[in-house]
Structure formats: structure tokens, C-alpha cells
Design a protein around this motif. Structure first.
Motif, PDB file in Angstrom:
ATOM      1  N   THR A  90       0.836  -1.264   0.012  1.00 33.45           N
ATOM      2  CA  THR A  90      -0.122   0.039  -0.116  1.00 33.45           C
ATOM      3  C   THR A  90       0.760   1.167  -0.104  1.00 33.45           C
ATOM      4  O   THR A  90       0.482   2.277  -0.799  1.00 33.45           O
ATOM      5  CB  THR A  90      -0.878   0.032   1.325  1.00 33.45           C
ATOM      6  OG1 THR A  90      -1.570  -1.095   1.220  1.00 33.45           O
ATOM      7  CG2 THR A  90      -1.792   1.162   1.310  1.00 33.45           C
TER       8      THR A  90
ATOM      9  N   LYS B 214      -4.768   0.955  -3.065  1.00 35.48           N
ATOM     10  CA  LYS B 214      -5.291   1.233  -1.581  1.00 35.48           C
ATOM     11  C   LYS B 214      -5.681  -0.189  -0.985  1.00 35.48           C
ATOM     12  O   LYS B 214      -6.187  -0.983  -1.506  1.00 35.48           O
ATOM     13  CB  LYS B 214      -6.778   1.789  -2.250  1.00 35.48           C
ATOM     14  CG  LYS B 214      -7.322   2.460  -0.931  1.00 35.48           C
ATOM     15  CD  LYS B 214      -8.583   3.559  -1.341  1.00 35.48           C
ATOM     16  CE  LYS B 214      -9.042   4.120  -0.202  1.00 35.48           C
ATOM     17  NZ  LYS B 214     -10.111   5.089  -0.567  1.00 35.48           N
ATOM     18  N   LYS B 215      -5.446  -0.222   0.244  1.00 36.49           N
ATOM     19  CA  LYS B 215      -5.626  -1.273   1.267  1.00 36.49           C
ATOM     20  C   LYS B 215      -5.186  -2.794   0.572  1.00 36.49           C
ATOM     21  O   LYS B 215      -5.686  -3.682   0.528  1.00 36.49           O
ATOM     22  CB  LYS B 215      -7.282  -1.627   1.282  1.00 36.49           C
ATOM     23  CG  LYS B 215      -8.050  -0.590   2.023  1.00 36.49           C
ATOM     24  CD  LYS B 215      -7.309  -0.293   3.455  1.00 36.49           C
ATOM     25  CE  LYS B 215      -8.204   0.794   4.198  1.00 36.49           C
ATOM     26  NZ  LYS B 215      -7.595   1.125   5.615  1.00 36.49           N
TER      27      LYS B 215
ATOM     28  N   GLY C 235      -1.665  -0.411   4.710  1.00 35.80           N
ATOM     29  CA  GLY C 235      -2.870  -0.527   4.505  1.00 35.80           C
ATOM     30  C   GLY C 235      -3.910  -1.745   5.018  1.00 35.80           C
ATOM     31  O   GLY C 235      -4.907  -1.564   5.485  1.00 35.80           O
TER      32      GLY C 235
END
Length: 416
Positions: A14, A43-44, A212
Motif C-alpha cells: 500500500t 489502496k488497502k 493498508g
């Protein structure tokens, strides 16, 4: 694998994309190159923008290439996430040779037989990991090669993932101009560095805390038993610091890295720094103790969520091997003491013991190399000497002509 094999790992996280070049020499690993780049489009732990992620991968690859003076062609890629599921497989075959000696062909056949499980159309087999072999009823055999028998059986852990996520990952890496030598489940790779055989036999929880997500994997009887991914990580701490100090996220991240400490008791009032605040031209001074009051509650909450998830996975009793922490978040001072208080068990922090990568954030990347060196016996040459007059890789790299969907099919039949 022969001597002096060069293996390259790609860890798409992340916060960072990491490329590590390792050289295997008679079973020993030497890290000869490392490249990192800020993750953009992630993201994540999931790819949300392919083009931006491609640029991050290219930057990390070019950094590693310039360090060593080689061109990277193939990479072993770590894969993880909530879409991963573990299934139990069982295969049985008759030994094919006339003298009843078990060979590689028989081992491949029985592993292939174990892959016959019901799968929904949206899922794909990523890897098949043998747990134990059985020869004519004799169990707990790690490697039956060369043994004499009539019937060969195997118990396996079958790792499956969502086709869409796998294909998007394939497309991203190919657009970066790389070939995928194989996919490796990240917890299996991380365990190569972080865990001992005794811990895996006794029962241990491996907690990989990234920016993340936090990946929890439990090992029992020498193998991976269960895994789970929580959408919590170091970015939560950064957000809290940003709100608490009323400053921008990038400044909060720098403060976290330079002055962050997870334990209020261990923080110092004498360590002071100034921060530019949002909506003001005046910098305000804070102490390390000030941010410890922000960080410690969040870290405790993260460990509580981890423990709840382990309970939910069915481990209500204490694991004999305790807990092993790794990942970028655990590099923060004071983490260990808070973890010991929350888990009330034996806890340690693990990191690679190689020059240039002695940091918990590199555990997964180094583990990918170690896992690949042991698991994949056949490999193409991954690198070639770079010509000094060659143009920039970013301008010359081109995706190969084979479609990603065909290549996924070929990998799974070749490497499993």
C-alpha cells in the motif's frame, strides 16, 4: 535450482513497491539489489489504478537495475488479500514405474489429482502446497522421492483467489514490461524469514502489519492452517497524527517515521519538533510524548482487533508458539511492549538478517525469494547483463504478445 541463480521478487504494498534481487549460491542467499518506490494507485493492498501502479513498479525496477547493472525480466510476485481462500485437497495415484520407485512424475500426478475440487467460475487456483505424503498408508512423509511403494497419496492446501483480481494484477505487471515467473501467497513467503520450524509445529500466529492491511496467518503442525486479512494498518496511525496535530497527511507520515513511538511510558518529553498546521502560517512545537498519546490507543486497538480475529478463526486457547510480528508498522519503537501487554503471551519481532534489508518491511520480499528458491525447481534466466548504451527501460519495455488470461492458465499448469 543450480548454483548462482538470480531470483527477483516483487512486493506491491500500500505504501511502497519493493523489488529485491537475490542470488542463490549453494543454498545461501545474497541480496545484491533493492529498489523501492512510493505506491501510487494502491489502496488497502489492492490495485485501484493500473497506470499509476505500473509507474510505481517501473520506478522500483529501474532503481534495482541501476544498483546491480542488470535487466530484470521475470519476477516472483506476492499475492494476498481478502479474496484468498484455503481449501483442503486429497490426491491418490498408483506408482507408475515397474520397479515401484516413486519419482517426480508420480509426485506431480498425485498433486494434480488433489486439485480436483469444486470451484465457482469466478475463482482460480493460485497454488497447491503439499502438507504430507503417504506411501502405502505410511503418513507424515515430507518427500517421497526415491521411496518404494504401490500407492501414493497426498494431503494439500489449495490456495484459490478471485479471477478478476488475479487478472488485473497480471495486466498491471505485464504493462510494466515484466514476465511473472510465479505467484506466491504472501504469508507462505513471509514465514520463510519470520518463523522457525519449531514455531510452525507448535502453533504460532504470524502478524504482518503493513500500511493498508494487516495479514494474520496461523501455522500448525508445520504448515499454514488459516489466514485472514484485516483492513487496518499504519495509515490509521498517520491519519490520527494528522488530526491530532492538525497537519497535512504527508507531514504526519514524516513525523510518524522520525519521532513516532507506540508506548507513552517509553516516550520522551525532551524530544521536540515543530509542525506546520493547516490553516496557519505558524509552526507549533510538540514533544514525542504528545504523539505517543495519539499513537498508543490506536496501536492497542489494532492488536485487540487482531486478537478478536484470531479468536474468530477458532483459536480461543493460547498458541504455544506465541505471536510473531513483522511488516513496516512494527519498526516503530515501543510496539513490542504494547503487543506483549495486549496478547499476554510470548511476542517477538522478525526481520530479514541480510545487509541492505534489515527492516521488518522487507520480510515479505526476501521471503518470496527464499520460497521460490525452494519451491520452483525449474526457472528461466531472470536477468541478463545490461548494455551500457541501452536506452531507458521505461521507454523501451513492452508487454509481451501473449494475453494475460492465457498466461494465467499456463502458469498454474507449469508451476503447480
Amino acid at each position: 535450482m543450480g548454483n548462482n541463480d538470480v531470483i527477483v521478487s516483487l512486493d506491491i504494498g500500500t505504501s511502497k513497491v519493493r523489488v529485491i534481487i537475490g542470488e542463490m549460491n549453494k543454498g545461501s542467499l545474497n541480496i545484491i539489489g533493492v529498489g523501492t518506490a512510493d505506491s501510487v494507485g494502491i489502496k488497502k493492498g489492492a490495485i485501484v489504478d493500473i497506470d499509476q501502479t505500473v509507474q510505481s513498479i517501473r520506478q522500483a525496477v529501474d532503481h534495482a537495475e541501476r544498483m546491480v547493472g542488470i535487466t530484470i525480466e521475470d519476477v516472483y510476485v506476492g499475492i494476498s488479500g481478502n479474496h484468498i481462500e484455503l481449501e483442503v485437497g486429497h490426491g491418490i495415484v498408483a506408482v507408475s514405474s515397474e520397479d515401484r520407485e516413486i519419482g517426480d512424475v508420480d509426485i506431480d500426478r498425485v498433486i494434480q489429482a488433489s486439485k480436483v475440487i469444486p470451484l465457482t467460475p469466478d475463482r482460480e487456483i493460485i497454488d497447491v502446497v503439499p502438507k504430507q505424503f503417504m506411501v502405502d498408508g505410511l503418513n507424515n512423509i515430507n518427500d517421497p522421492s526415491g521411496m518404494i511403494g504401490i500407492r501414493l497419496e497426498v494431503e494439500t492446501t489449495i490456495i484459490t483467489g478471485a479471477k478478476t483480481i488475479i487478472h488485473n494484477l497480471v495486466r498491471t505487471i505485464e504493462k510494466a514490461g515484466l514476465k511473472i515467473a510465479g505467484f506466491i501467497l504472501m504469508p507462505l513467503a513471509t514465514s520463510q524469514v519470520a518463523l522457525s520450524k519449531d514455531e510452525m509445529n507448535l502453533g504460532v500466529a504470524l502478524i504482518d502489519m503493513g500500511e493498508g492491511v494487516t495479514t494474520i496467518s496461523v501455522y500448525e503442525q508445520g504448515g499454514l492452517a488459516k489466514m485472514s486479512v484485516l483492513p487496518i494498518g499504519g495509515e490509521y496511525i498517520t491519519n490520527d497524527i494528522s488530526i491530532g496535530l492538525r497537519t497535512q497527511l504527508d507531514i504526519a507520515e514524516r513525523v510518524k517515521i522520525k519521532y513516532g513511538i507506540a508506548s507513552i511510558e517509553e516516550a520522551s518529553e525532551d524530544v521536540r519538533f515543530k509542525v506546520a498546521r493547516i490553516g496557519s502560517n505558524v509552526e507549533k512545537e510538540f514533544s514525542q510524548k504528545d504523539i505517543a498519546y495519539i499513537i498508543e490507543p490506536r496501536v492497542r486497538e489494532m492488536f485487540e482487533l487482531v486478537q478478536q480475529e484470531i479468536y474468530r478463526m477458532g483459536y480461543t486457547n493460547e498458541l504455544a508458539g506465541g505471536y510473531v510480528l513483522t511488516g513496516g508498522v512494527v519498526a516503530m519503537n515501543g510496539i513490542l511492549s504494547i503487543a506483549q501487554e495486549e496478547f499476554r503471551s510470548s511476542v517477538r519481532i522478525s526481520m530479514p538478517d541480510y545487509i541492505g534489508v534489515r527492516d521488518p518491511s522487507y520480510t515479505s520480499g526476501v521471503g518470496l525469494i527464499l520460497y521460490a528458491s525452494k519451491r520452483f525447481k525449474k526457472t528461466s534466466s531472470q536477468v541478463k547483463q545490461a548494455v551500457s548504451t541501452a536506452p531507458s527501460k521505461q521507454s523501451t519495455r513492452k508487454s509481451k504478445g501473449v494475453s494475460p488470461f492465457e498466461r494465467v492458465k499456463n502458469w498454474f499448469s507449469e508451476f503447480i
